[in-house]
Motif scaffolding. Structure first.
Motif, PDB file in Angstrom:
ATOM      1  N   GLU A  81      67.970  84.824 -10.780  1.00 28.40           N
ATOM      2  CA  GLU A  81      67.719  85.846 -11.460  1.00 28.40           C
ATOM      3  C   GLU A  81      69.349  86.453 -12.180  1.00 28.40           C
ATOM      4  O   GLU A  81      69.626  86.949 -13.183  1.00 28.40           O
ATOM      5  N   ASP A 105      60.428  84.419 -15.310  1.00 23.51           N
ATOM      6  CA  ASP A 105      60.511  84.099 -13.934  1.00 23.51           C
ATOM      7  C   ASP A 105      59.441  83.385 -13.352  1.00 23.51           C
ATOM      8  O   ASP A 105      58.216  83.919 -13.714  1.00 23.51           O
ATOM      9  N   GLU A 106      59.588  82.493 -12.290  1.00 23.05           N
ATOM     10  CA  GLU A 106      58.689  81.899 -11.471  1.00 23.05           C
ATOM     11  C   GLU A 106      57.372  81.148 -12.514  1.00 23.05           C
ATOM     12  O   GLU A 106      56.432  81.278 -12.379  1.00 23.05           O
TER      13      GLU A 106
END
Ligand SMILES: Nc1ncnc2c1ncn2[C@@H]1O[C@H](COP(=O)(O)OP(=O)(O)OP(=O)(O)O)[C@@H](O)[C@H]1O
Ligand SMILES: [Mg+2]
Length: 468
Positions: free
Chosen positions: A178, A242-243
């Motif tokens: 991140e 994200d992910e």
């Protein structure tokens, strides 16, 4: 000087082979690729002296290849092959950093002239200058770390921030994915525009779609109001997915279409809306393996993986541990308001050798806990509370609440002994593992005299072949 390899990218075999023959006739070494995706995979693995790419190709076109080269290996000159009359695109190519272009049809002589020209004007990468640029700092943005592995990451971030190419950040949990996404945004011309982060693992499939693409009022039960999709919210800025491995296959299809068309259609909407975002995705999974297994679309993987950034695990860049410790000590002593001078030598040696499955986040948490617990002005072993929290014998001990001072003291000693033992056992096993169970080398590497190392093994019940 060694003549470096030329990469030729063209979907048409006749042209590809033709160019290869002309170049090899002039004693150049040539590699060929039949698509933009292939080319990017090659560029991620090998060094080239020059790239020659066709402009019009299905899937990924020549401008996209050019942009990827500029982000991956900015010093490689690129020559674009354009169709007859596509002068506008040629201009766009030059603006994007192409060294030159050649219009079809072209003669072998013209091609060779352009190749020699491009190669003679290309500057060899100035190593010393690059090094100075980053190693002035112990880190970069919020990143702390000066190891060569992290310097590579900083360079990649700087280069990709200047482009619009999609980035895929990979790395174990806690390695700073991140942070990397934010650093890309902060370094980019988009930094005044929004940075929008979406955690794709925390939303159900339908919710994720309406979050990303938006919906029109009344398009489904519960859609009481029109909602702007995050793709639109991030307009002009950076969208961080994200992910990304958690996205369902049907949403993956929509995402792929969005990236190809640069437009979104809100759920229940009819009018596609143009979007202008820099897409950065992150995952701690191996998307290539997932693509092979059919749980992640291969074409989407290629679209996302244009510029890969891999964050190395902390155990592979142990050089950075001491400055990270200093950094977190400073951070938490200031936050908590304690004066702590440093870390006891045995603690430091443990921290320097530990394997950090949770990477920088784990180190950060350890230091925070130690600063909170420290009673003196130096972090000691007991401040780290290093026992394995999953270990039932120590937790069951804690389940029993001591009834008096004597019992408290006794339990504290037990817990500490237990923690000490698992710490030592991890340390010894790890050292042996690293050295192929060669006791002499393990002792040497850890700086412990061989007889002492052996007596530690004996005490812990570890035999030289690794049986307990
Ligand atoms: N190189 C670094 N220097 C300083 N702090 C770091 C570094 N790398 C990570 N951190 C810190 O570690 C923590 C975890 O970082 P981050 O959230 O970016 O990791 P992540 O790779 O996204 O992890 P996850 O996969 O678990 O989401 C954050 O508090 C971050 O500030
Ligand atoms: Mg993360």
């Amino acid at each position: 000087m060694k003549r470096s390899v030329i990469l030729v990218v063209d979907d048409e075999a006749v042209i590809r082979d033709g160019i290869q023959r002309v170049l090899e006739g002039d004693r150049f070494e040539v590699e060929t690729c039949m698509s933009g995706h292939n080319a990017i995979e090659c560029l991620q693995k090998n060094d080239y002296g020059l790239v020659i790419t066709d402009l019009k190709m299905p899937g990924m076109n020549g401008i996209e290849v050019l942009k990827a080269v500029k982000a991956l290996q900015p010093d490689i000159p690129v020559i674009l092959i354009t169709g007859y009359g596509s002068i506008d695109t040629a201009v766009e190519a030059m603006k994007n950093g192409a060294a030159d272009y050649v219009s079809k049809p072209f003669s072998p002589d013209l091609l060779l002239e352009k190749v020699h020209n491009a190669l003679s004007h290309s500057m060899p990468p100035d190593e010393t200058c690059l090094k100075k640029e980053v190693s002035l700092h112990h880190g970069f943005h919020q990143f702390i770390g000066e190891s060569k592995e992290m310097q590579k990451v900083y360079h990649r971030i700087t280069h990709v921030a200047a482009t619009n190419s999609t980035v895929l950040i990979t790395g174990e949990s806690g390695t700073g994915k991140e942070l990397a996404a934010r650093a890309i945004h902060e370094n980019s011309p988009r930094k005044e525009k929004p940075f929008v982060a979406v955690d794709c693992s925390s939303l159900a499939e339908t919710l994720l779609e309406s979050e990303l693409f938006g919906h029109v009022k009344g398009s489904f039960t519960g859609a009481v109001q029109t909602k702007t999709g995050l793709f639109k919210v991030a307009d002009g800025g950076t969208l961080f997915l994200d992910e990304v491995s958690n996205i369902s296959l049907s949403t993956q299809a929509k995402l792929l279409r969005t990236l190809q068309e640069r437009k979104i259609t809100p759920i229940g909407g009819t009018q596609p809306i143009p979007i202008d975002i820099h897409l950065v995705a992150a995952t701690n999974k191996n998307l290539r393996t997932m693509a092979n297994e059919g749980t992640f679309r291969e074409d989407l993987f290629f679209r996302l993986n244009i510029i890969p950034i891999e964050l190395p695990p902390l155990r592979d860049r142990k050089h950075d541990i001491p400055i990270l410790i200093r950094h977190f000590l400073k951070k938490f002593t200031a936050q908590i308001g304690k004066e702590i001078r440093g870390v006891a030598p045995d603690v430091l040696s443990f921290l320097n050798n530990y394997s950090y499955p949770g990477n920088v986040r784990e180190l950060e948490n350890m230091i925070e806990r130690a600063v909170v617990l420290a009673e003196g002005d130096v972090i000691r072993n007991e401040d780290l509370e290093l026992w394995d929290s999953k270990d039932t014998s120590s937790t069951s001990m804690i389940d029993h609440i001591p009834l008096n001072a004597e019992e408290l003291k006794e339990m504290k000693r037990h817990i500490r002994d237990h923690a000490m033992e698992s710490l030592e056992s991890g340390f010894v096993r790890n050292a042996l593992e690293r050295n192929n169970w060669n006791v002499t080398r393990a002792a040497e590497e850890t700086g412990i005299l061989r007889p002492n190392f052996q007596s530690m093994m004996k005490k812990l019940g570890i035999s030289a072949r690794g049986e307990h």
